[in-house]
Write a protein that holds these residues in place. Structure first.
Motif, PDB file in Angstrom:
ATOM      1  N   THR A   3      -1.500  11.807   1.693  1.00 30.93           N
ATOM      2  CA  THR A   3      -1.228  10.970   0.530  1.00 30.93           C
ATOM      3  C   THR A   3      -1.965  11.555  -0.668  1.00 30.93           C
ATOM      4  O   THR A   3      -3.140  11.890  -0.566  1.00 30.93           O
ATOM      5  CB  THR A   3      -1.721   9.526   0.782  1.00 30.93           C
ATOM      6  OG1 THR A   3      -1.066   9.040   1.950  1.00 30.93           O
ATOM      7  CG2 THR A   3      -1.410   8.634  -0.391  1.00 30.93           C
ATOM      8  N   PRO A   4      -1.286  11.712  -1.808  1.00 32.97           N
ATOM      9  CA  PRO A   4      -1.967  12.242  -2.998  1.00 32.97           C
ATOM     10  C   PRO A   4      -3.138  11.349  -3.403  1.00 32.97           C
ATOM     11  O   PRO A   4      -3.128  10.146  -3.158  1.00 32.97           O
ATOM     12  CB  PRO A   4      -0.883  12.216  -4.080  1.00 32.97           C
ATOM     13  CG  PRO A   4       0.402  12.156  -3.342  1.00 32.97           C
ATOM     14  CD  PRO A   4       0.106  11.442  -2.055  1.00 32.97           C
ATOM     15  N   LYS A   5      -4.143  11.993  -3.998  1.00 31.25           N
ATOM     16  CA  LYS A   5      -5.305  11.241  -4.465  1.00 31.25           C
ATOM     17  C   LYS A   5      -4.927  10.256  -5.554  1.00 31.25           C
ATOM     18  O   LYS A   5      -3.942  10.436  -6.254  1.00 31.25           O
ATOM     19  CB  LYS A   5      -6.342  12.201  -5.047  1.00 31.25           C
ATOM     20  CG  LYS A   5      -7.072  13.012  -4.041  1.00 31.25           C
ATOM     21  CD  LYS A   5      -8.135  13.821  -4.748  1.00 31.25           C
ATOM     22  CE  LYS A   5      -8.962  14.595  -3.783  1.00 31.25           C
ATOM     23  NZ  LYS A   5     -10.020  15.332  -4.475  1.00 31.25           N
ATOM     24  N   ARG A   6      -5.765   9.241  -5.689  1.00 30.49           N
ATOM     25  CA  ARG A   6      -5.596   8.288  -6.783  1.00 30.49           C
ATOM     26  C   ARG A   6      -5.955   8.993  -8.078  1.00 30.49           C
ATOM     27  O   ARG A   6      -6.949   9.691  -8.161  1.00 30.49           O
ATOM     28  CB  ARG A   6      -6.520   7.091  -6.557  1.00 30.49           C
ATOM     29  CG  ARG A   6      -6.377   6.034  -7.615  1.00 30.49           C
ATOM     30  CD  ARG A   6      -7.407   4.919  -7.409  1.00 30.49           C
ATOM     31  NE  ARG A   6      -7.217   3.870  -8.361  1.00 30.49           N
ATOM     32  CZ  ARG A   6      -7.597   3.915  -9.638  1.00 30.49           C
ATOM     33  NH1 ARG A   6      -8.170   4.996 -10.109  1.00 30.49           N
ATOM     34  NH2 ARG A   6      -7.392   2.907 -10.441  1.00 30.49           N
ATOM     35  N   LYS A   7      -5.138   8.822  -9.101  1.00 34.67           N
ATOM     36  CA  LYS A   7      -5.417   9.416 -10.402  1.00 34.67           C
ATOM     37  C   LYS A   7      -6.440   8.568 -11.138  1.00 34.67           C
ATOM     38  O   LYS A   7      -6.394   7.346 -11.089  1.00 34.67           O
ATOM     39  CB  LYS A   7      -4.143   9.504 -11.246  1.00 34.67           C
ATOM     40  CG  LYS A   7      -3.219  10.626 -10.830  1.00 34.67           C
ATOM     41  CD  LYS A   7      -2.067  10.707 -11.771  1.00 34.67           C
ATOM     42  CE  LYS A   7      -1.928  11.876 -12.638  1.00 34.67           C
ATOM     43  NZ  LYS A   7      -2.629  13.074 -12.492  1.00 34.67           N
ATOM     44  N   PRO A  10      -4.046   6.484 -14.267  1.00 31.93           N
ATOM     45  CA  PRO A  10      -2.709   6.320 -13.691  1.00 31.93           C
ATOM     46  C   PRO A  10      -1.645   5.762 -14.632  1.00 31.93           C
ATOM     47  O   PRO A  10      -0.548   5.447 -14.188  1.00 31.93           O
ATOM     48  CB  PRO A  10      -2.967   5.360 -12.531  1.00 31.93           C
ATOM     49  CG  PRO A  10      -4.109   4.528 -12.999  1.00 31.93           C
ATOM     50  CD  PRO A  10      -4.979   5.462 -13.798  1.00 31.93           C
ATOM     51  N   GLN A  57       3.826   5.005 -14.989  1.00 35.42           N
ATOM     52  CA  GLN A  57       2.748   4.673 -14.059  1.00 35.42           C
ATOM     53  C   GLN A  57       2.788   5.684 -12.920  1.00 35.42           C
ATOM     54  O   GLN A  57       3.861   6.056 -12.430  1.00 35.42           O
ATOM     55  CB  GLN A  57       2.918   3.259 -13.519  1.00 35.42           C
ATOM     56  CG  GLN A  57       1.784   2.826 -12.620  1.00 35.42           C
ATOM     57  CD  GLN A  57       1.963   1.414 -12.106  1.00 35.42           C
ATOM     58  OE1 GLN A  57       3.074   0.892 -12.032  1.00 35.42           O
ATOM     59  NE2 GLN A  57       0.869   0.775 -11.738  1.00 35.42           N
ATOM     60  N   TRP A  58       1.611   6.127 -12.489  1.00 39.61           N
ATOM     61  CA  TRP A  58       1.526   7.071 -11.389  1.00 39.61           C
ATOM     62  C   TRP A  58       1.856   6.362 -10.082  1.00 39.61           C
ATOM     63  O   TRP A  58       1.263   5.331  -9.749  1.00 39.61           O
ATOM     64  CB  TRP A  58       0.126   7.679 -11.318  1.00 39.61           C
ATOM     65  CG  TRP A  58      -0.039   8.671 -10.215  1.00 39.61           C
ATOM     66  CD1 TRP A  58      -0.719   8.501  -9.052  1.00 39.61           C
ATOM     67  CD2 TRP A  58       0.507   9.999 -10.165  1.00 39.61           C
ATOM     68  NE1 TRP A  58      -0.645   9.626  -8.281  1.00 39.61           N
ATOM     69  CE2 TRP A  58       0.104  10.559  -8.946  1.00 39.61           C
ATOM     70  CE3 TRP A  58       1.288  10.743 -11.038  1.00 39.61           C
ATOM     71  CZ2 TRP A  58       0.470  11.857  -8.579  1.00 39.61           C
ATOM     72  CZ3 TRP A  58       1.644  12.024 -10.671  1.00 39.61           C
ATOM     73  CH2 TRP A  58       1.240  12.564  -9.449  1.00 39.61           C
ATOM     74  N   ASP A  59       2.828   6.898  -9.365  1.00 38.95           N
ATOM     75  CA  ASP A  59       3.224   6.363  -8.061  1.00 38.95           C
ATOM     76  C   ASP A  59       2.494   7.190  -7.007  1.00 38.95           C
ATOM     77  O   ASP A  59       2.892   8.316  -6.705  1.00 38.95           O
ATOM     78  CB  ASP A  59       4.741   6.474  -7.902  1.00 38.95           C
ATOM     79  CG  ASP A  59       5.246   5.890  -6.600  1.00 38.95           C
ATOM     80  OD1 ASP A  59       4.434   5.688  -5.669  1.00 38.95           O
ATOM     81  OD2 ASP A  59       6.455   5.642  -6.501  1.00 38.95           O
ATOM     82  N   ARG A  60       1.416   6.646  -6.508  1.00 35.74           N
ATOM     83  CA  ARG A  60       0.569   7.399  -5.583  1.00 35.74           C
ATOM     84  C   ARG A  60       1.291   7.843  -4.314  1.00 35.74           C
ATOM     85  O   ARG A  60       1.214   9.018  -3.946  1.00 35.74           O
ATOM     86  CB  ARG A  60      -0.671   6.563  -5.246  1.00 35.74           C
ATOM     87  CG  ARG A  60      -1.663   7.298  -4.411  1.00 35.74           C
ATOM     88  CD  ARG A  60      -2.909   6.463  -4.226  1.00 35.74           C
ATOM     89  NE  ARG A  60      -3.783   7.087  -3.258  1.00 35.74           N
ATOM     90  CZ  ARG A  60      -4.804   6.493  -2.713  1.00 35.74           C
ATOM     91  NH1 ARG A  60      -5.102   5.248  -3.043  1.00 35.74           N
ATOM     92  NH2 ARG A  60      -5.556   7.117  -1.838  1.00 35.74           N
ATOM     93  N   GLY A  63       3.588  10.560  -5.279  1.00 34.42           N
ATOM     94  CA  GLY A  63       2.918  11.686  -5.912  1.00 34.42           C
ATOM     95  C   GLY A  63       3.575  12.119  -7.209  1.00 34.42           C
ATOM     96  O   GLY A  63       3.610  13.306  -7.533  1.00 34.42           O
ATOM     97  N   TRP A  65       5.028  10.599 -11.455  1.00 38.86           N
ATOM     98  CA  TRP A  65       5.089   9.567 -12.478  1.00 38.86           C
ATOM     99  C   TRP A  65       6.417   8.817 -12.381  1.00 38.86           C
ATOM    100  O   TRP A  65       7.459   9.423 -12.133  1.00 38.86           O
ATOM    101  CB  TRP A  65       4.975  10.195 -13.873  1.00 38.86           C
ATOM    102  CG  TRP A  65       3.624  10.742 -14.138  1.00 38.86           C
ATOM    103  CD1 TRP A  65       3.235  12.052 -14.061  1.00 38.86           C
ATOM    104  CD2 TRP A  65       2.456  10.013 -14.514  1.00 38.86           C
ATOM    105  NE1 TRP A  65       1.904  12.176 -14.361  1.00 38.86           N
ATOM    106  CE2 TRP A  65       1.400  10.931 -14.654  1.00 38.86           C
ATOM    107  CE3 TRP A  65       2.196   8.678 -14.748  1.00 38.86           C
ATOM    108  CZ2 TRP A  65       0.117  10.546 -15.014  1.00 38.86           C
ATOM    109  CZ3 TRP A  65       0.914   8.290 -15.103  1.00 38.86           C
ATOM    110  CH2 TRP A  65      -0.108   9.218 -15.231  1.00 38.86           C
TER     111      TRP A  65
END
Length: 77
Positions: A3-7, A10, A57-60, A63, A65
């Motif tokens: 899972t990509p890291k939290r920005k 975001p 919004q970043w969709d974690r 991965g 936007w």
């Protein structure tokens, strides 16, 4: 698959203007919309040539936007 890291930031605001897009990233939805409100005020005052404002919004999990809001400054006047 990991899972990509939290920005750290975001939320993003993309201002489309004749000179090209300008992107800024923000730590919260509230800060992103502070930027949007300031840009809308500048557009009403004739100090901005922005034609469209895009909030993302970043969709974690994905991965990437995602579009959150699309604002036409002309409709906000």
């Amino acid at each position: 698959m990991t899972t990509p890291k939290r920005k750290a930031k975001p939320w993003a605001v993309v201002l489309n203007a004749p000179g090209g897009p300008l992107r800024t990233e923000h730590t919260s939805e509230a800060k992103a919309y502070e930027h949007v409100r300031a840009e809308l005020a500048a557009a009403r005052a004739g100090a901005s040539r922005v034609t469209r404002i895009r909030v993302e919004q970043w969709d974690r999990p994905a991965g990437r936007w995602q579009l959150f809001d699309l604002i036409d400054p002309k409709e906000q006047q």
